[in-house]
Design an enzyme around this catalytic site. Structure first.
Site, mmCIF file in Angstrom:
data_model
loop_
_atom_site.group_PDB
_atom_site.id
_atom_site.type_symbol
_atom_site.label_atom_id
_atom_site.label_comp_id
_atom_site.label_asym_id
_atom_site.label_seq_id
_atom_site.Cartn_x
_atom_site.Cartn_y
_atom_site.Cartn_z
ATOM 1 N N ASP A 159 6.268 -5.380 -6.918
ATOM 2 C CA ASP A 159 6.876 -6.700 -6.742
ATOM 3 C C ASP A 159 5.504 -7.369 -6.209
ATOM 4 O O ASP A 159 5.422 -7.255 -4.758
ATOM 5 C CB ASP A 159 7.927 -6.753 -5.762
ATOM 6 N N ASP A 189 17.248 -6.718 -11.631
ATOM 7 C CA ASP A 189 16.345 -6.487 -10.392
ATOM 8 C C ASP A 189 17.130 -7.424 -9.436
ATOM 9 O O ASP A 189 17.306 -8.585 -9.252
ATOM 10 C CB ASP A 189 15.112 -7.041 -10.569
#
Ligand code: DX5
Length: 236
Positions: free
Chosen positions: A46, A184
């Site tokens: 991320d 996600d």
């Protein structure tokens, strides 16, 4: 009339993609090795720039340092403004797939083509408020479309179940394309079934994996089993 590529439809395998956000940043190499050992299919980084989202995480050098610790695909979820400016650095760091946000790039078609020209896979992420139409005209360039099931920037948030309708819409859009459907945010034992039933095949999870008292291996296997069970039920 758009001419669809002559592509034989495939059943996209269920894949578990851990986010390393909850990992111990002081031991990232070992943490990455432990994730591979636990049976994950890919690892999601991320990447946050403090502008597109109010958080700051991994530069390309951090990912490059971890590359030797695992052999699974590294995908970079670029939560950054103007992702094309950084893309090549993340490919050079060892990411085989880059996911850019439709909201962060005014020339999305050109950016996806540039990423593929670098030899990496290209994906597009959609924030919860962004309609599927944002990717309708670039779906032929996408190897993956990510439907965010939280607002990006932090792990440990609550799953936004209303996004399942959007997952189904994306799954229908990519039916005849070689493109994965990823979710996600807030993915765990209680939410993975809904996401898989809606059509997601790549499931990103962070907190749920690390909070499993029986450990990473159990958490990965449990998520996979729950997603496969839903899929088996829907195809019965
Ligand atoms: C948000 C992040 C998170 C992370 C997973 O920007 O992308 O969604 O990967 O977070 P969990 O699984 O902890 O909700």
């Amino acid at each position: 009339m758009r001419v669809r590529p002559t592509y034989r439809r495939r059943v996209r395998p269920i894949e578990i993609a851990p986010s390393v956000l909850p990992a111990d940043f002081s031991r990232l190499g070992e943490e990455v090795a432990a994730l591979e050992e636990a049976g994950v299919d890919r690892i999601q980084w991320d990447v946050m720039d403090g502008r597109f989202v109010p958080n700051l995480t991994f530069g390309p050098d951090v990912i490059a340092a971890c590359r030797p610790y695992a052999s699974v695909l590294f995908e970079a979820h670029l939560m950054v403004e103007e992702p094309v400016l950084l893309a090549e650095r993340y490919v050079e760091a060892g990411c085989g797939l880059l996911i850019v946000h439709a909201e962060a790039d005014r020339h999305l078609h050109r950016t996806l083509g540039a990423i593929k020209a670098m030899g990496a896979g290209a994906g597009v992420a959609l924030n919860p408020s962004t309609p599927v139409d944002a990717v309708r005209h670039v779906v032929d360039l996408c190897d993956l479309i990510l439907v965010m099931t939280v607002n990006p920037g932090f792990g440990g948030q609550k799953y936004i179940a209303t996004m399942e309708e959007k997952v189904a819409e994306v799954a229908a859009l990519v039916e005849d394309f070689d493109c994965d459907v990823e979710v996600d945010g807030g993915i765990g034992p209680d939410t993975v079934g809904g996401a898989a039933a809606a059509g997601a095949n790549v499931l990103v999870a962070g907190s749920a994996l690390y909070r499993d008292p029986e450990g990473l291996k159990h958490a990965v296997a449990d998520l996979r089993a729950r997603a496969e069970a839903v899929r088996a039920g829907s195809s019965a």
